[in-house]
Write an enzyme that holds these catalytic residues in place. Structure first.
Site, PDB file in Angstrom:
ATOM      1  N   SER A  56       3.396  59.799 -25.661  1.00 17.82           N
ATOM      2  CA  SER A  56       4.368  60.818 -26.051  1.00 17.82           C
ATOM      3  C   SER A  56       4.521  60.985 -27.564  1.00 17.82           C
ATOM      4  CB  SER A  56       5.689  60.446 -25.371  1.00 17.82           C
ATOM      5  OG  SER A  56       6.658  61.401 -25.561  1.00 17.82           O
ATOM      6  N   ALA A  68      21.545  49.016 -25.599  1.00 15.44           N
ATOM      7  CA  ALA A  68      20.233  48.455 -25.938  1.00 15.44           C
ATOM      8  C   ALA A  68      19.185  49.518 -25.663  1.00 15.44           C
ATOM      9  CB  ALA A  68      19.964  47.223 -25.083  1.00 15.44           C
ATOM     10  N   ARG A  81      20.981  50.630 -30.134  1.00 15.04           N
ATOM     11  CA  ARG A  81      21.299  51.931 -30.735  1.00 15.04           C
ATOM     12  C   ARG A  81      22.809  52.104 -30.839  1.00 15.04           C
ATOM     13  NH1 ARG A  81      16.356  53.562 -31.242  1.00 15.04           N
ATOM     14  NH2 ARG A  81      14.938  53.709 -29.459  1.00 15.04           N
TER      15      ARG A  81
HETATM   16  C1  16G Z   1      12.236  57.417 -22.958  1.00 17.03           C
HETATM   17  C2  16G Z   1      12.733  58.418 -21.956  1.00 17.03           C
HETATM   18  C3  16G Z   1      13.662  59.410 -22.620  1.00 17.03           C
HETATM   19  C4  16G Z   1      14.789  58.687 -23.318  1.00 17.03           C
HETATM   20  C5  16G Z   1      14.252  57.636 -24.256  1.00 17.03           C
HETATM   21  C6  16G Z   1      15.368  56.758 -24.749  1.00 17.03           C
HETATM   22  C7  16G Z   1      11.513  59.373 -20.095  1.00 17.03           C
HETATM   23  C8  16G Z   1      10.305  60.130 -19.662  1.00 17.03           C
HETATM   24  N1  16G Z   1      11.610  59.155 -21.388  1.00 17.03           N
HETATM   25  O1  16G Z   1      11.426  58.011 -23.907  1.00 17.03           O
HETATM   26  O2  16G Z   1      14.168  60.247 -21.636  1.00 17.03           O
HETATM   27  O3  16G Z   1      15.578  59.573 -24.040  1.00 17.03           O
HETATM   28  O4  16G Z   1      13.349  56.798 -23.546  1.00 17.03           O
HETATM   29  O5  16G Z   1      14.855  55.759 -25.548  1.00 17.03           O
HETATM   30  O6  16G Z   1      12.356  58.975 -19.286  1.00 17.03           O
HETATM   31  P1  16G Z   1      15.700  54.499 -25.936  1.00 17.03           P
HETATM   32  O7  16G Z   1      16.063  53.765 -24.656  1.00 17.03           O
HETATM   33  O8  16G Z   1      14.806  53.709 -26.820  1.00 17.03           O
HETATM   34  O9  16G Z   1      16.925  54.974 -26.649  1.00 17.03           O
HETATM   35 ZN    ZN Z   2       6.880  63.126 -24.350  1.00 17.58          ZN
END
Ligand code: 16G
Ligand code: ZN
Length: 549
Positions: free
Chosen positions: A66, A513, A521
Site C-alpha cells: 500500500s 496502540a 498513536r
Molecule cells: C491499516 C488499515 C487501515 C487503517 C490503518 C491504521 C486496512 C486495509 N488498512 O492500514 O484501514 O487506517 O491500518 O493503522 O484495514 P494504525 O493501526 O497503524 O494506526
Molecule cells: Zn492501500
C-alpha cells in the site's frame, strides 16, 4: 497429505527468512520485502486451506504494501465475495508463518510445521483431506502491485500452493488492490473467463448510466479540471486505461504516474503523504480545479483544492462521507424511499468531531463509530444499514447496498431518482474501498448536487486536529475500549487524559496502540490550533510518563 521431505525441500528453496516474528494484522502481513519470502510461502498455504474449507471456492491474494515505502511489501487474503479473510483465520496465518520461520534446519522447520498442522488445523486439515480425496483442489486468483520485489515474492506463494495443493491459480499480474477484490468476487460468482477488462467495462457502464440520467456529457459541470496523483503506483496505468474511454477525459491531468520507476512509489505524493502532511503532492499546480491522490495500491483516495485565499484545502474521508450522505439523503427523499431504506454512516474515532456533528445535526443521518481498520467499518455498514457509507478519515472507504435496497428499488416505479440510486450501486465497488470507483462516485455526486469543490469544502469546518506518535517500550500494554476511544490500561491513564481534555474548548483526545507500527498513536482536536498543540503535547507526555512507571 504433506510429507516432511517435500516440505523441507520447498522450505530450502523458498523460505530463506527464518528466526523472525511475523503478525497477520489489519492489513495482512507487511514489512521489508527482503524478510518476507517465508511469509508469502505461508500465505499460499493459508489461502489454499481457506479455499478448501470453502469447498474449493476462489480465494484472492494481493501482494502489496500500500502506502509503505518501495523497499517494503506485504500480502493479504481475500474471500470469494471480495471481503477480507475472516478474523478467525488471522492467528492461523500468523502461527504458520512463525512456525515455518523457526530457527533450525529445513527438516526441523518442516517437522515443526507438520506438528503445528496436526495440533492447530484439525478441522481445516480434515476438510482439506476430504476434498483431496474427492479430487477438489483450491482455486486462487493472485495479483501484485508495482513493487520490484513483487514477482519474486509471488513466486514463493505460487510454488507452495502448486506443489503442496495442486492449486488452480489465475495470476492477473499487475492490479490495484480493489481490482483484485472485484475480480475475485466476479470469478466466484461463476462468470467465465474473467479478465481485467470486465472491471473497466463495469465501472464505465455505470458512469455512462448515471451521466445519461443527469445529462452529464463530456464536461463535468462543477469542476474545471481534475488532477490525479497516482502515487507513482499501480493505480496510474489502471486509471489511465479506464479513463481512456471516459467521456470527460479531456478535463483530466495525470501527475505522479511513473509507476515503472518503483523507487518513486509514494515518494512525496499519494493519499498518505497528502493527508499526513496536509499539503499538495509533488507536481500539483492546478489552482483552479480539483486534485485527488490515490495511495500506492489505489484503495484509498483524498481530494483537495486551492481556496480563494490561496490555501490548501483537504477533502478527506470524512468529507467524502459527508458528500455521499448529503447526496443519498436527497436521492432517497426524491425517490420517496427515506422511510423504507435506512441510510447510515460508519466512522472511526479519527473522524473529525465537526464532521460527525454535521452528519448528525445538519443532515440528520445516524453515525456509528467502530474500531480502526477497514474490516470493522465494512462489517458495521453491511449489518446495520440499507445504504451504509463508510470512510476512514484517511480515505479508505466505500458504500454498501443491502439486499433489501435492491429489492425495494426494483419494485419502484421508474424515476430519475430511483434509477440514479440503482446506477450508483453499480458505480461503487462494494467489495472494498476503491480509489478509482470512489473518485467516479464523488465526481458524479458533485455533478448531480451541483457542488463545486469550494461548496463541498465549506459545508463544515474541521476542528483543528493533530495525530502524533509516541514510541514506547511495549505498546501491547495500551488496551482500549469503546471503539478505541478510551483506555482501560495502563491503569489510571484515561482518568488523567480526561482531566486534561476538560481544560480545552471542544477538546477531545484518545490514545491507541498502532496495528501497523511499533508505536502508540495520540489523536487530539480542539477549538483552535494553539489549544490542539498544547493538548497533544500534554497527552503525549502522559503516555510517555505512564510507560516509564
Ligand atoms: C491499516 C488499515 C487501515 C487503517 C490503518 C491504521 C486496512 C486495509 N488498512 O492500514 O484501514 O487506517 O491500518 O493503522 O484495514 P494504525 O493501526 O497503524 O494506526
Ligand atoms: Zn492501500
Amino acid at each position: 497429505m504433506l510429507s516432511v521431505h517435500t516440505l523441507a525441500k520447498l522450505i530450502d528453496q523458498y523460505c530463506s527468512n527464518s528466526d523472525r516474528h511475523y503478525v497477520y494484522g489489519t492489513a495482512g502481513f507487511r514489512g521489508p520485502a527482503a524478510t518476507l519470502d517465508t511469509v508469502l510461502f505461508a500465505t499460499g498455504i493459508i489461502a489454499c486451506l481457506r479455499s478448501l474449507a470453502l469447498n474449493g471456492d476462489v480465494v484472492g491474494v494481493m501482494v502489496t504494501a500500500s502506502h509503505n515505502p518501495p523497499v517494503d511489501n506485504g500480502v493479504k487474503v481475500v474471500e470469494p465475495d471480495g471481503s477480507m479473510m475472516p478474523e478467525l483465520w488471522e492467528p492461523l496465518a500468523t502461527q504458520l508463518a512463525n512456525t515455518l520461520a523457526i530457527k533450525g534446519s529445513s527438516n526441523e522447520r518442516a517437522q515443526a510445521t507438520l506438528s503445528w498442522f496436526e495440533k492447530e488445523l484439525k478441522d481445516q486439515l480434515q476438510s482439506a483431506n476430504k476434498f483431496y480425496n474427492e479430487g477438489v483442489v483450491p482455486t486462487l486468483v493472485v495479483a501484485r502491485d508495482s513493487r520490484e520485489s513483487g514477482p519474486k515474492l509471488l513466486s514463493c506463494l505460487v510454488a507452495g500452493a502448486k506443489e503442496l495443493f495442486h492449486a488452480k491459480i489465475h495470476d492477473f499480474g499487475l492490479l490495484t488492490t480493489p481490482q483484485l477484490h472485484f475480480l475475485t468476487s466476479e470469478t466466484a460468482k461463476g462468470v467465465s473467463n474473467v479478465t481485467e477488462l470486465r472491471y473497466y467495462r463495469h465501472f464505465l457502464q455505470a458512469w455512462n448510466h448515471v451521466a445519461q440520467l443527469h445529462g452529464i456529457g463530456d464536461h463535468l459541470p462543477t469542476i474545471s479540471s481534475l488532477t490525479i496523483d497516482a502515487a507513482n503506483g499501480i493505480g496510474a496505468p489502471k486509471v489511465q486505461e479506464l479513463l481512456s474511454q471516459w467521456a470527460c477525459r479531456g478535463q483530466v491531468h495525470f501527475i505522479n504516474n511513473k509507476w515503472t520507476n518503483p523507487e518513486l512509489l509514494n515518494h512525496e505524493c499519494g493519499a498518505d503523504f497528502v493527508k499526513s502532511n496536509q499539503r499538495f503532492p509533488l507536481g500539483f499546480n492546478d489552482s483552479k480545479g480539483l486534485g485527488c491522490s490515490y495511495d500506492g495500491d489505489a484503495d484509498r483516495v483524498v481530494f483537495y483544492y486551492v481556496n480563494e485565499s490561496n490555501k490548501f484545502c483537504l477533502l478527506d474521508g470524512d468529507r467524502i462521507s459527508a458528500l455521499f450522505a448529503h447526496f443519498f439523503s436527497s436521492m432517497l427523499k426524491q425517490a420517496g424511499l427515506q422511510s423504507q431504506l435506512s441510510l447510515g454512516i460508519v466512522q472511526t474515532a479519527y473522524a473529525n468531531g465537526n464532521s460527525t456533528e454535521y452528519l448528525q445535526k445538519t443532515l440528520q443521518v445516524p453515525v456509528s463509530c467502530v474500531k480502526t481498520g477497514v474490516k470493522h467499518l465494512h462489517h458495521e455498514a453491511v449489518t446495520k444499514y440499507d445504504i451504509g457509507i463508510y470512510f476512514e478519515a484517511n480515505g479508505h472507504g466505500t458504500i454498501i447496498f443491502s439486499p433489501k435496497f435492491y429489492k425495494v428499488v426494483k419494485e419502484q416505479e421508474r424515476s430519475i431518482a430511483v434509477e440514479t440510486l440503482e446506477a450508483f450501486s453499480q458505480l461503487i465497488n462494494q467489495t472494498v474501498g476503491d480509489a478509482i470507483s470512489d473518485m467516479l462516485g464523488v465526481l458524479a455526486a458533485l455533478s448531480i448536487s451541483k457542488w463545486t469543490p469550494q461548496h463541498w469544502g465549506e459545508e463544515f469546518t474541521d476542528l483543528p486536529n493533530r495525530l502524533a506518535k509516541v514510541i514506547v517500550p511495549d505498546r501491547s500494554v495500551f488496551i482500549t475500549t469503546d471503539q478505541e476511544r478510551r483506555l482501560t490500561k495502563p491503569e489510571g491513564l484515561q482518568a488523567k487524559i480526561d482531566e486534561t481534555v476538560k481544560c480545552f474548548q471542544k477538546g477531545r483526545s484518545f490514545v491507541r496502540a498502532s496495528g501497523t507500527e511499533d508505536a502508540v498513536r495520540v489523536y487530539a482536536e480542539a477549538a483552535n490550533v494553539e489549544e490542539v498543540e498544547q493538548l497533544t503535547k500534554k497527552v503525549k507526555n502522559l503516555v510517555m510518563n505512564s510507560s516509564q512507571n
